[in-house]
Design an enzyme around this catalytic site. Structure first.
Site, PDB file in Angstrom:
ATOM      1  N   SER A  39      40.230 -27.145  41.011  1.00 38.24           N
ATOM      2  CA  SER A  39      39.902 -28.551  41.262  1.00 38.24           C
ATOM      3  C   SER A  39      38.407 -28.800  41.095  1.00 38.24           C
ATOM      4  O   SER A  39      37.935 -29.918  41.294  1.00 38.24           O
ATOM      5  CB  SER A  39      40.344 -28.936  42.678  1.00 38.24           C
ATOM      6  OG  SER A  39      39.814 -28.021  43.626  1.00 38.24           O
ATOM      7  N   THR A 171      47.722 -76.905  43.332  1.00 37.64           N
ATOM      8  CA  THR A 171      48.825 -76.050  43.788  1.00 37.64           C
ATOM      9  C   THR A 171      49.724 -75.937  42.563  1.00 37.64           C
ATOM     10  O   THR A 171      49.832 -76.900  41.785  1.00 37.64           O
ATOM     11  CB  THR A 171      49.607 -76.652  44.976  1.00 37.64           C
ATOM     12  OG1 THR A 171      50.169 -77.900  44.559  1.00 37.64           O
ATOM     13  CG2 THR A 171      48.706 -76.889  46.193  1.00 37.64           C
ATOM     14  N   HIS A 172      50.336 -74.793  42.361  1.00 36.75           N
ATOM     15  CA  HIS A 172      51.132 -74.539  41.135  1.00 36.75           C
ATOM     16  C   HIS A 172      50.281 -74.703  39.871  1.00 36.75           C
ATOM     17  O   HIS A 172      50.816 -74.978  38.803  1.00 36.75           O
ATOM     18  CB  HIS A 172      52.351 -75.459  41.039  1.00 36.75           C
ATOM     19  CG  HIS A 172      53.134 -75.584  42.310  1.00 36.75           C
ATOM     20  ND1 HIS A 172      54.224 -74.798  42.606  1.00 36.75           N
ATOM     21  CD2 HIS A 172      52.954 -76.395  43.394  1.00 36.75           C
ATOM     22  CE1 HIS A 172      54.702 -75.122  43.804  1.00 36.75           C
ATOM     23  NE2 HIS A 172      53.931 -76.078  44.300  1.00 36.75           N
ATOM     24  N   SER A 293      32.670 -62.774  19.934  1.00 38.56           N
ATOM     25  CA  SER A 293      33.765 -62.298  19.088  1.00 38.56           C
ATOM     26  C   SER A 293      33.173 -61.826  17.771  1.00 38.56           C
ATOM     27  O   SER A 293      32.234 -62.430  17.258  1.00 38.56           O
ATOM     28  CB  SER A 293      34.751 -63.437  18.848  1.00 38.56           C
ATOM     29  OG  SER A 293      35.482 -63.205  17.672  1.00 38.56           O
ATOM     30  N   GLU A 306      37.946 -60.442  32.755  1.00 38.44           N
ATOM     31  CA  GLU A 306      39.247 -59.889  32.343  1.00 38.44           C
ATOM     32  C   GLU A 306      39.387 -58.434  32.796  1.00 38.44           C
ATOM     33  O   GLU A 306      40.459 -57.996  33.221  1.00 38.44           O
ATOM     34  CB  GLU A 306      39.403 -59.984  30.824  1.00 38.44           C
ATOM     35  CG  GLU A 306      39.505 -61.426  30.337  1.00 38.44           C
ATOM     36  CD  GLU A 306      39.337 -61.526  28.830  1.00 38.44           C
ATOM     37  OE1 GLU A 306      40.354 -61.466  28.137  1.00 38.44           O
ATOM     38  OE2 GLU A 306      38.192 -61.654  28.340  1.00 38.44           O
ATOM     39  N   TYR A 333      49.481 -27.941  55.450  1.00 32.76           N
ATOM     40  CA  TYR A 333      48.877 -28.135  54.137  1.00 32.76           C
ATOM     41  C   TYR A 333      49.804 -27.639  53.018  1.00 32.76           C
ATOM     42  O   TYR A 333      50.483 -26.638  53.151  1.00 32.76           O
ATOM     43  CB  TYR A 333      47.545 -27.373  54.064  1.00 32.76           C
ATOM     44  CG  TYR A 333      46.873 -27.473  52.707  1.00 32.76           C
ATOM     45  CD1 TYR A 333      46.069 -28.560  52.393  1.00 32.76           C
ATOM     46  CD2 TYR A 333      47.081 -26.503  51.731  1.00 32.76           C
ATOM     47  CE1 TYR A 333      45.471 -28.665  51.139  1.00 32.76           C
ATOM     48  CE2 TYR A 333      46.497 -26.598  50.481  1.00 32.76           C
ATOM     49  CZ  TYR A 333      45.693 -27.687  50.188  1.00 32.76           C
ATOM     50  OH  TYR A 333      45.115 -27.798  48.951  1.00 32.76           O
ATOM     51  N   LYS A 341      42.261 -36.351  45.514  1.00 37.99           N
ATOM     52  CA  LYS A 341      40.878 -36.760  45.287  1.00 37.99           C
ATOM     53  C   LYS A 341      40.678 -37.672  44.080  1.00 37.99           C
ATOM     54  O   LYS A 341      39.990 -38.697  44.173  1.00 37.99           O
ATOM     55  CB  LYS A 341      39.984 -35.528  45.161  1.00 37.99           C
ATOM     56  CG  LYS A 341      39.737 -34.866  46.486  1.00 37.99           C
ATOM     57  CD  LYS A 341      39.262 -33.451  46.322  1.00 37.99           C
ATOM     58  CE  LYS A 341      39.784 -32.563  47.421  1.00 37.99           C
ATOM     59  NZ  LYS A 341      41.236 -32.337  47.399  1.00 37.99           N
TER      60      LYS A 341
HETATM   61  N1  ARG Z   1      40.890 -27.342  46.669  1.00 38.03           N
HETATM   62  C1  ARG Z   1      41.785 -27.482  47.777  1.00 38.03           C
HETATM   63  C2  ARG Z   1      42.160 -28.945  47.984  1.00 38.03           C
HETATM   64  O1  ARG Z   1      41.501 -29.773  47.480  1.00 38.03           O
HETATM   65  C3  ARG Z   1      41.148 -26.959  49.022  1.00 38.03           C
HETATM   66  C4  ARG Z   1      42.093 -26.459  50.037  1.00 38.03           C
HETATM   67  C5  ARG Z   1      42.780 -25.255  49.522  1.00 38.03           C
HETATM   68  N2  ARG Z   1      43.540 -24.618  50.521  1.00 38.03           N
HETATM   69  C6  ARG Z   1      44.402 -23.644  50.241  1.00 38.03           C
HETATM   70  N3  ARG Z   1      45.027 -23.133  51.235  1.00 38.03           N
HETATM   71  N4  ARG Z   1      44.629 -23.258  49.030  1.00 38.03           N
HETATM   72  O2  ARG Z   1      43.119 -29.253  48.632  1.00 38.03           O
END
Ligand code: ARG
Length: 482
Positions: A39, A171-172, A293, A306, A333, A341
């Site tokens: 990541s 309105t409308h 244009s 736009e 997790y 992200k």
């Molecule tokens: N790069 C991971 C994330 O954004 C960090 C956490 C990773 N944790 C793990 N147990 N692999 O979620």
């Protein structure tokens, strides 16, 4: 990395097991595993938050005696230097080290040796990323909040300027009743104020610190979670370690708030597009916020408006994307959550750009007040004023007054004239009680001036509202509405 010309399932090599977690592995991950797992290409945006979190964690570890003061000092020095390296663009981010957390931690060990290797005591990347990301979203909220406030200020200033300038209210998208241009602009100030409220709510709920929840179960070390929470300016630590590492509500609330904000900006943008089209010609955008244009030299295209309208799609998509990632994830997790992200970063960039573009357009636009005034009186826009006169002066029930007025409009329409051009005799043919006095309510200005009810379009109301908001935005507390 490019996967071109790679065999589809490259096997692991024994050479390079991951330096951070590779102890029980004989070989390293395949290129494909590394590509799907890493990541760092996007979470390097969290570097400041990651360093701040680690500094707080190290200070706490030293405070409670889990690491020595000397180790903490070495960690502090190392992290500060790493921060400088990253800021200067001198940091070599490594995909093999997966993410920002391991990139920074590995570099720390490189720089300060054993002390660096002690930093990860009593924490996990799971509570680390949850903390970093909350800090990032909190900063983003603060930045966007300032931008929303700036746009509100721009709108309120333009509203003061045009507090008494009539425009057709719709309105409308059909001409309904005259309003003032200032009143219309102030409607957006109210919408944006709610957006700020939603961002503030999100911030308030977000502001609990997951650090110390460790992987999922907490830790056996005698950590001081209140201390890390305080050092990172959180209100308190989170209460449940499982929830703390699996919760992304703060990101979803943030994206929801941004989606509603984007919807407001998109409506404003749509109106700008309509207003500056030549049949309307209510406003003219400045050269700075218009494009030409390549084939039609006369064109002035509202591309910025736009694109504000269009970027709403990207922001809404981010919300739907993350909701879809999160639904059905078992506690605690799961790596799916790494996909949290990019949508948040993308939506933040888009919202910031849209706010800046709206701010610029609103500050720069020129209002064509003559055109708006001319159209404000068209389409029998003061018909309701006749009905109201019949109710007020002749005590006719409103529903009856509505019918009488409808017949007067039909008469005027048949002759292709305005209501004020009907003779008194023609008026009296529909309602014998009508007197000359009715003509006093038929002008656009009279119609607007009469709308003094709370929140109505009378110029005095608009001026009071715009001034109230400008005072509030200048830092004084917001007085109660009225
Ligand atoms: N790069 C991971 C994330 O954004 C960090 C956490 C990773 N944790 C793990 N147990 N692999 O979620």
């Amino acid at each position: 990395m490019s996967l071109k010309n790679q065999p589809p399932a490259q096997t692991a090599t024994t050479a390079n097991a991951n330096v951070q977690w590779g102890g029980r592995f004989a070989g390293g991950p395949s290129d494909i595993m590394q590509a799907i797992n890493a990541s760092i290409s996007f979470d390097k945006a969290l570097w400041k938050q990651d360093i701040a979190g680690s500094l707080a964690h190290a200070a706490m570890l030293a405070h409670v005696g889990i690491i020595s003061k000397d180790d903490e000092a070495a960690i502090r020095k190392g992290l500060t230097e790493i921060g400088a390296e990253i800021a200067a663009g001198d940091f070599a981010f490594s995909e093999a080290l997966e993410d920002i957390h391991m990139n920074i931690e590995a570099r720390l060990s490189e720089r300060v040796g054993e002390a660096g290797k002690r930093l990860h005591t009593a924490r996990s990347r799971n509570d680390q990323v949850a903390t970093d990301f909350r800090l990032w979203v909190r900063d983003a909220i603060d930045g966007l909040d300032q931008q929303v406030a700036s746009l509100m200020r721009a709108l309120a200033q333009r509203a003061q300027e045009h507090a008494a300038d009539p425009m057709p209210g719709f309105t409308h998208l059909q001409t309904a009743q005259p309003v003032t241009f200032g009143h219309h602009l102030m409607a957006y100030v109210e919408m944006l104020a709610r957006d700020r409220g939603r961002l503030a709510d999100t911030r308030r709920r977000l502001n609990e610190c997951p650090l110390g929840s460790a992987a999922l179960a907490g830790t056996s070390f005698p950590i001081d979670r209140a201390m890390t929470a305080e050092l990172l300016h959180f209100d308190r630590p989170t209460a449940n370690s499982l929830d703390a590492v699996s919760d992304r509500d703060f990101a979803l609330e943030y994206l929801s708030a941004l989606s509603i904000l984007a919807m407001h900006l998109s409506r404003m943008a749509e109106e700008i597009v309509i207003w500056c089209s030549s049949p309307f010609s209510f406003i003219r955008l400045s050269d700075a916020f218009t494009t030409g244009s390549s084939i039609m030299p006369q064109k002035r295209n509202p591309d910025a408006a736009e694109l504000v309208r269009a970027k709403t799609g990207r922001i809404n998509g981010s919300l739907i994307g993350l909701l879809t990632v999160m639904k059905g994830l078992p506690l605690a997790y799961a790596k799916d959550m790494q996909e949290d992200k990019e949508p948040v970063f993308a939506a933040t960039d888009a919202a910031a750009l849209c706010l800046a573009a709206c701010d610029g357009m609103v500050r720069d636009m020129t209002a064509n007040t003559r055109q708006m005034r001319a159209l404000a009186g068209s389409g029998y826009s003061t018909a309701t004023d006749i009905a109201d006169w019949l109710v007020r002066v002749l005590k006719v029930p409103f529903r009856t007054a509505h019918h009488v007025t409808g017949r007067l409009v039909a008469r005027a329409e048949a002759q292709n004239i305005g209501l004020a051009e009907l003779t008194l005799a023609e008026m009296q043919a529909e309602e014998p009680g009508i007197t000359q006095d009715i003509y006093s309510v038929l002008s656009v200005d009279a119609s607007i001036a009469s709308r003094t009810s709370l929140g109505g379009t009378a110029a005095s109301n608009v001026m009071a509202q715009a001034t109230r908001w400008l005072d509030a935005l200048a830092g004084t507390p917001i007085p109660t509405k009225g």
